[in-house]
Design an enzyme around this catalytic site. Sequence first.
Site, PDB file in Angstrom:
ATOM      1  N   GLY A 239       0.815  -1.208   0.000  1.00 26.57           N
ATOM      2  CA  GLY A 239       0.000   0.000   0.000  1.00 26.57           C
ATOM      3  C   GLY A 239       0.845   1.252   0.000  1.00 26.57           C
ATOM      4  O   GLY A 239       2.084   1.209  -0.070  1.00 26.57           O
ATOM      5  N   ASP A 240       0.178   2.377   0.074  1.00 21.43           N
ATOM      6  CA  ASP A 240       0.809   3.689   0.093  1.00 21.43           C
ATOM      7  C   ASP A 240       1.184   4.026   1.529  1.00 21.43           C
ATOM      8  O   ASP A 240       0.318   4.233   2.378  1.00 21.43           O
ATOM      9  CB  ASP A 240      -0.173   4.721  -0.470  1.00 21.43           C
ATOM     10  CG  ASP A 240       0.409   6.128  -0.498  1.00 21.43           C
ATOM     11  OD1 ASP A 240       1.541   6.332  -0.003  1.00 21.43           O
ATOM     12  OD2 ASP A 240      -0.275   7.028  -1.018  1.00 21.43           O
ATOM     13  N   HIS A 259      11.073  14.022   3.241  1.00 14.19           N
ATOM     14  CA  HIS A 259      11.717  15.108   2.492  1.00 14.19           C
ATOM     15  C   HIS A 259      11.218  15.183   1.043  1.00 14.19           C
ATOM     16  O   HIS A 259      11.523  16.147   0.340  1.00 14.19           O
ATOM     17  CB  HIS A 259      13.245  14.993   2.546  1.00 14.19           C
ATOM     18  CG  HIS A 259      13.832  13.899   1.704  1.00 14.19           C
ATOM     19  ND1 HIS A 259      15.167  13.869   1.368  1.00 14.19           N
ATOM     20  CD2 HIS A 259      13.284  12.797   1.133  1.00 14.19           C
ATOM     21  CE1 HIS A 259      15.415  12.809   0.631  1.00 14.19           C
ATOM     22  NE2 HIS A 259      14.289  12.142   0.476  1.00 14.19           N
TER      23      HIS A 259
END
Length: 351
Positions: A239-240, A259
Amino acid sequence: MTLEASAPIGLPGGPYDPPHARLLALAAAKWAAQPIAVLAEMGIADALADGPRTLADLAAAVEAQPSALRRCLRAAACVGVFAEQEDGRWSLTPMADCLRRDAATPIRNWVLMLTRGPMWDSFGKLAETVRTGRSAFEVAHGTPLFDYLDKDDAFREVYESAMGELTGELAAELADVVDFGRYGTLVDLGGGDGALLGNLLARYPDCRGVLVERPRVIELARPRLTALGVADRVRLVPGDATAEVPAGGDAYLVKNMLHCFDDDTALAVLRRVRAAGGADATLFVVEAVVPPGNDFHWAKLIDIEMLADNDGRERTEEEWRELLHAAGFALDRVCATTPPQSVLIARPLPG
């Protein structure tokens, strides 16, 4: 394998060169960067792993034109990467050794990622970013970096391999400053092929892990974790990692992910971590931290990569402190590791 001492590095100009010559050396860094990248791509370091070789032998081994190969080797050697011996044979130096595919501290894919088409081309559009704020990568390629990676299999392989380089070394350094044995479950968000999590679990046999990554990358993690002997202690979550944060972790690891995003997006991720981890979970953020002043620091240059390639940024310690506080964390301490990385350790604020 023979390693020659690295030659004195000429770039960015000798300390006694006049200012215009030192400035020219900085602007002309491509004169060294691209020959090194070509030699990395051709596998020259691997071809020299068993010892020095003549130019003719080396050129035949990598199917190169001898004269052109020698010129690239000579350019790289003058900045300490490869060396020509008195008998005319070419050999590795400590820096050249890092270009081997099986080097102890490999950076071959980093060299290729930074100097090959997609990310190299984006720097030609950096002025557009400074004028408009729009990602130079998107200007150059018509699509954001992470969408581009889904379309270019060859570059994606280089990019993902680069993200895994040096990570095992970082795990050892982390374990030297933090006793991870106190954390029953380590959750690694966006942990790539599992190198960081896997190496930590190998050192702490009583810990278990959770790795959240894109489905394609999860498949790369399986053999890595198996090789480290920890696969049976890791739950893989496809998944994300910016949206799916598993609950119940005792510690959360976020390496070189935040970042890539602006403050609003990074804050949203951190708030999800705070909600998932509860009142006692410790957060470990691995990033470059920008120091004050004019002295050289990697973070100040990596920040330009973030500016060019996506909407991200490197942050100062105070900026990290404010971002973490807004998400419900208090920055406890910052531990420097091998440049350019630092580890920010944060704990949940009460309430």
